[in-house]
Design a protein around this motif. Structure first.
Motif, PDB file in Angstrom:
ATOM      1  N   GLY A   1       0.833  -1.203   0.000  1.00 19.27           N
ATOM      2  CA  GLY A   1       0.000   0.000   0.000  1.00 19.27           C
ATOM      3  C   GLY A   1       0.862   1.245   0.000  1.00 19.27           C
ATOM      4  N   GLY A   2       0.640   2.112  -0.984  1.00 19.75           N
ATOM      5  CA  GLY A   2       1.447   3.335  -1.111  1.00 19.75           C
ATOM      6  C   GLY A   2       0.671   4.583  -0.775  1.00 19.75           C
ATOM      7  N   GLY A   3      -0.243   4.472   0.202  1.00 20.25           N
ATOM      8  CA  GLY A   3      -0.951   5.646   0.708  1.00 20.25           C
ATOM      9  C   GLY A   3      -0.192   6.249   1.872  1.00 20.25           C
ATOM     10  N   LEU A   4      -0.895   6.989   2.720  1.00 19.73           N
ATOM     11  CA  LEU A   4      -0.219   7.703   3.803  1.00 19.73           C
ATOM     12  C   LEU A   4       0.469   6.757   4.776  1.00 19.73           C
ATOM     13  CD1 LEU A   4      -2.770  10.538   4.636  1.00 19.73           C
ATOM     14  CD2 LEU A   4      -0.832  10.546   3.064  1.00 19.73           C
ATOM     15  N   ALA A   5      -0.212   5.708   5.192  1.00 22.05           N
ATOM     16  CA  ALA A   5       0.387   4.770   6.149  1.00 22.05           C
ATOM     17  C   ALA A   5       1.585   4.058   5.528  1.00 22.05           C
ATOM     18  CB  ALA A   5      -0.656   3.761   6.625  1.00 22.05           C
ATOM     19  N   GLY A   6       1.402   3.586   4.295  1.00 24.66           N
ATOM     20  CA  GLY A   6       2.463   2.835   3.640  1.00 24.66           C
ATOM     21  C   GLY A   6       3.694   3.680   3.367  1.00 24.66           C
TER      22      GLY A   6
ATOM     23  N   TYR B   1      -0.137   5.657  -9.536  1.00 23.97           N
ATOM     24  CA  TYR B   1       0.626   6.551  -8.666  1.00 23.97           C
ATOM     25  C   TYR B   1      -0.034   6.539  -7.292  1.00 23.97           C
ATOM     26  CZ  TYR B   1      -3.234   9.632  -9.956  1.00 23.97           C
ATOM     27  OH  TYR B   1      -4.484  10.135 -10.177  1.00 23.97           O
ATOM     28  N   SER B   2       0.690   6.950  -6.279  1.00 23.33           N
ATOM     29  CA  SER B   2       0.110   7.024  -4.944  1.00 23.33           C
ATOM     30  C   SER B   2      -1.028   8.038  -4.947  1.00 23.33           C
ATOM     31  CB  SER B   2       1.169   7.434  -3.925  1.00 23.33           C
ATOM     32  OG  SER B   2       2.071   6.382  -3.705  1.00 23.33           O
ATOM     33  N   GLY B   3      -2.150   7.652  -4.359  1.00 21.22           N
ATOM     34  CA  GLY B   3      -3.302   8.543  -4.353  1.00 21.22           C
ATOM     35  C   GLY B   3      -4.318   8.201  -5.421  1.00 21.22           C
ATOM     36  N   ALA B   4      -3.919   7.368  -6.394  1.00 19.26           N
ATOM     37  CA  ALA B   4      -4.839   7.036  -7.479  1.00 19.26           C
ATOM     38  C   ALA B   4      -6.041   6.251  -6.963  1.00 19.26           C
ATOM     39  CB  ALA B   4      -4.117   6.226  -8.554  1.00 19.26           C
ATOM     40  N   LYS B   5      -5.860   5.495  -5.883  1.00 18.94           N
ATOM     41  CA  LYS B   5      -6.948   4.663  -5.357  1.00 18.94           C
ATOM     42  C   LYS B   5      -7.472   5.184  -4.029  1.00 18.94           C
ATOM     43  CE  LYS B   5      -6.421   1.640  -8.689  1.00 18.94           C
ATOM     44  NZ  LYS B   5      -7.443   1.484  -9.740  1.00 18.94           N
ATOM     45  N   ASN B   6      -7.054   6.381  -3.635  1.00 16.60           N
ATOM     46  CA  ASN B   6      -7.435   6.881  -2.321  1.00 16.60           C
ATOM     47  C   ASN B   6      -8.543   7.913  -2.411  1.00 16.60           C
ATOM     48  OD1 ASN B   6      -5.617   5.394  -0.788  1.00 16.60           O
ATOM     49  ND2 ASN B   6      -3.975   6.844  -1.192  1.00 16.60           N
TER      50      ASN B   6
ATOM     51  N   TYR C   1      -5.699  21.031   7.707  1.00 16.19           N
ATOM     52  CA  TYR C   1      -5.875  21.620   6.375  1.00 16.19           C
ATOM     53  C   TYR C   1      -6.859  20.762   5.567  1.00 16.19           C
ATOM     54  CZ  TYR C   1      -1.635  24.404   7.188  1.00 16.19           C
ATOM     55  OH  TYR C   1      -0.704  25.281   7.687  1.00 16.19           O
ATOM     56  N   SER C   2      -7.579  21.408   4.665  1.00 12.70           N
ATOM     57  CA  SER C   2      -8.289  20.635   3.654  1.00 12.70           C
ATOM     58  C   SER C   2      -7.232  20.091   2.693  1.00 12.70           C
ATOM     59  CB  SER C   2      -9.322  21.491   2.924  1.00 12.70           C
ATOM     60  OG  SER C   2      -8.734  22.680   2.417  1.00 12.70           O
ATOM     61  N   VAL C   3      -7.534  18.944   2.109  1.00 13.65           N
ATOM     62  CA  VAL C   3      -6.532  18.284   1.274  1.00 13.65           C
ATOM     63  C   VAL C   3      -7.240  17.447   0.215  1.00 13.65           C
ATOM     64  CG1 VAL C   3      -6.388  16.267   2.791  1.00 13.65           C
ATOM     65  CG2 VAL C   3      -4.433  16.860   1.363  1.00 13.65           C
ATOM     66  N   LEU C   4      -6.620  17.370  -0.951  1.00 14.55           N
ATOM     67  CA  LEU C   4      -7.092  16.492  -2.027  1.00 14.55           C
ATOM     68  C   LEU C   4      -6.042  15.410  -2.209  1.00 14.55           C
ATOM     69  CD1 LEU C   4      -8.395  19.246  -4.475  1.00 14.55           C
ATOM     70  CD2 LEU C   4      -9.769  17.747  -3.012  1.00 14.55           C
ATOM     71  N   ARG C   5      -6.406  14.175  -1.941  1.00 16.12           N
ATOM     72  CA  ARG C   5      -5.423  13.091  -1.904  1.00 16.12           C
ATOM     73  C   ARG C   5      -4.768  12.827  -3.260  1.00 16.12           C
ATOM     74  NH1 ARG C   5      -6.031   9.571   2.455  1.00 16.12           N
ATOM     75  NH2 ARG C   5      -4.254   8.454   1.578  1.00 16.12           N
ATOM     76  N   ALA C   6      -5.491  13.083  -4.329  1.00 14.72           N
ATOM     77  CA  ALA C   6      -4.909  12.848  -5.655  1.00 14.72           C
ATOM     78  C   ALA C   6      -3.709  13.766  -5.906  1.00 14.72           C
ATOM     79  CB  ALA C   6      -5.955  13.056  -6.740  1.00 14.72           C
ATOM     80  N   LYS C   7      -3.635  14.907  -5.215  1.00 17.55           N
ATOM     81  CA  LYS C   7      -2.482  15.800  -5.317  1.00 17.55           C
ATOM     82  C   LYS C   7      -1.480  15.531  -4.186  1.00 17.55           C
ATOM     83  CE  LYS C   7      -3.680  20.163  -5.773  1.00 17.55           C
ATOM     84  NZ  LYS C   7      -4.498  21.385  -5.570  1.00 17.55           N
TER      85      LYS C   7
ATOM     86  N   PRO D   1       0.850  11.823  -4.239  1.00 19.37           N
ATOM     87  CA  PRO D   1       2.045  11.817  -5.115  1.00 19.37           C
ATOM     88  C   PRO D   1       3.173  12.692  -4.571  1.00 19.37           C
ATOM     89  CG  PRO D   1       0.050  12.027  -6.425  1.00 19.37           C
ATOM     90  CD  PRO D   1      -0.369  12.164  -4.986  1.00 19.37           C
ATOM     91  N   TRP D   2       2.830  13.797  -3.916  1.00 20.79           N
ATOM     92  CA  TRP D   2       3.858  14.642  -3.312  1.00 20.79           C
ATOM     93  C   TRP D   2       4.625  13.873  -2.234  1.00 20.79           C
ATOM     94  CZ3 TRP D   2       3.962  16.075   1.895  1.00 20.79           C
ATOM     95  CH2 TRP D   2       4.945  17.016   2.247  1.00 20.79           C
ATOM     96  N   LEU D   3       3.891  13.160  -1.377  1.00 19.04           N
ATOM     97  CA  LEU D   3       4.555  12.401  -0.315  1.00 19.04           C
ATOM     98  C   LEU D   3       5.358  11.242  -0.901  1.00 19.04           C
ATOM     99  CD1 LEU D   3       5.019  12.176   2.704  1.00 19.04           C
ATOM    100  CD2 LEU D   3       2.972  10.721   2.869  1.00 19.04           C
ATOM    101  N   ALA D   4       4.834  10.632  -1.971  1.00 14.21           N
ATOM    102  CA  ALA D   4       5.575   9.535  -2.620  1.00 14.21           C
ATOM    103  C   ALA D   4       6.893  10.060  -3.194  1.00 14.21           C
ATOM    104  CB  ALA D   4       4.722   8.920  -3.722  1.00 14.21           C
TER     105      ALA D   4
END
Length: 401
Positions: A11-16, A38-43, A96-102, A105-108
């Protein structure tokens, strides 16, 4: 027997990503598997992140966060009646408000800049335990690791493949969200909690202000949706209509959300496996905050550190230290603190009885028609008419306190 990595993070989301970054910093051979392009594509998330854990992980000066949440608003609807109150703190930068699709990938990219290996479009479809490790069956072939950090989301595929746990609709909510681009977006960040907007479904609504859009959605108990036979998309469409928000719908998404609470958390570890984030059922709703992303980051960081300790012990099947470290972190401490309030958030009265009761009490107190009764008498009458007592209501309120 050889291994492809000491630790494989599924898993390449926040936890992973948090686990991968931390384990890599600890000098552990680490590979992150992400099923999306990419990370965030499935989140998908409600669109708000409390950044305390993120700040401990990386520098966030250039993070693609949307707006700091400076206004907290509660709106309670009882048909045509509305109750609204806000708390405003223009100086806070806590969330903060946040959009995971953006954001993901930044964290990745941050992770890869530190040397973390991420294999994208790698789907794990099974897992088997073997001598001293775990074999992951993927669309790219078998991968072996001494230790697996599970960060694959609420459905917890690794835990299910290994027979550690099963899924029950009683412990799941469905989150549905639209990102809408209206003609005018409020200048300041705001988070709205919407109660009584979902036609009796067990759940609540939300709205977050982004840079140039709004995130509008709802989280609903899965069994409530099943019982009422309502489509998820209709829930968010109806909510947007009630809020009278018009504009282009940029994104629609739906996602299962864990809803276990501290007292019913699934297994957080097993031999050769550490479970993090949504897969571990980590979510807090105490009536003031709804948190998942900071818990995902926090648990990922703890898992990354624990992996070094476990590998140094020489037996990767002995993972108990992870749960001990997690219990000492803010993750499980905050889950424990919120456990009583979480029980109330799971109570049907909160969604169906109390909003109407509160509106009726206020309506009567703001109305003058001859003889006037005290607030206490009005509350006693309104609670009694719904088969409740003031004592029951106070006990429920005390769970939040």
């Amino acid at each position: 027997m050889s291994f492809d990595a000491d630790v494989i993070v599924v898993g390449g989301g926040l936890a992973g990503l948090s686990a991968g970054i931390t384990a890599n910093r600890e000098g552990v051979s680490t590979l992150v598997l992400e099923r999306g392009e990419y990370s965030g594509a499935k989140n998908v998330s409600g669109g708000r992140i409390y950044v305390h854990a993120l700040r401990n992980l990386v520098n966030i000066d250039d993070a693609p966060l949307e707006k700091p949440i400076v206004r907290e608003t509660y709106e309670i609807s009882c048909g045509s009646r509305k109750l609204n109150f806000s708390f405003y703190d223009p100086e806070t930068r806590n969330s903060y408000s946040v959009l995971r699709a953006k954001f993901d990938p930044w964290l990745a990219k941050k992770a890869e800049e530190e040397g973390v290996l991420i294999s994208y479009e790698t789907l794990v479809y099974n897992a088997e335990r073997d001598v001293n490790g775990i074999t992951l069956k993927t669309n790219r072939g078998d991968l072996r690791a001494k230790l697996v950090i599970e960060a694959d989301g609420v459905t917890a595929g690794i835990s299910r493949y290994l027979g550690i746990r099963s899924l029950s609709p009683d412990s799941l909510m469905l989150g549905v969200k639209e990102v809408v681009k209206p003609d005018n977006v409020p200048e300041e960040g705001e988070a709205k909690v919407l109660v009584g907007y979902l036609n009796g479904l067990l759940g609540g609504g939300f709205m977050y202000v982004n840079q140039d859009s709004l995130s509008i959605g709802a989280t609903v108990k899965v069994n409530s949706l099943q019982e009422e036979k309502i489509l998820a998309r209709d829930v968010v469409e109806d909510l947007r209509a009630k809020l009278k928000v018009e504009g282009e719908v940029l994104e629609y998404s739906a996602h299962l959300i864990p809803y276990y609470g501290f007292n019913k958390l699934p297994p957080l570890s097993a031999p050769n496996v550490l479970v993090t984030g949504d897969a571990a059922g980590l979510l807090i709703n105490d009536g003031f905050v709804i948190r998942g992303m900071d818990l995902a980051i926090g648990s990922g960081m703890v898992a990354g550190k624990a992996s070094k300790v476990i590998l140094n012990q020489g037996d990767p099947s002995k993972t108990e230290v992870y749960e001990k470290m997690l219990a000492e972190s803010f993750v499980l401490r905050d889950m424990r603190t919120a456990s009583r309030a979480f029980q109330l958030m799971n109570n049907e009265r909160l969604f169906k009885t109390y909003p109407e009761l509160l509106c009726n009490v206020l309506a009567r107190m703001f109305t003058v028609e001859g003889e006037r009764k005290t607030l206490m008498n009005v509350m006693v009458e309104e609670t009694k008419s719904r088969g409740l007592t003031l004592t029951q209501m106070i006990r429920d309120l005390m769970k939040v306190v």
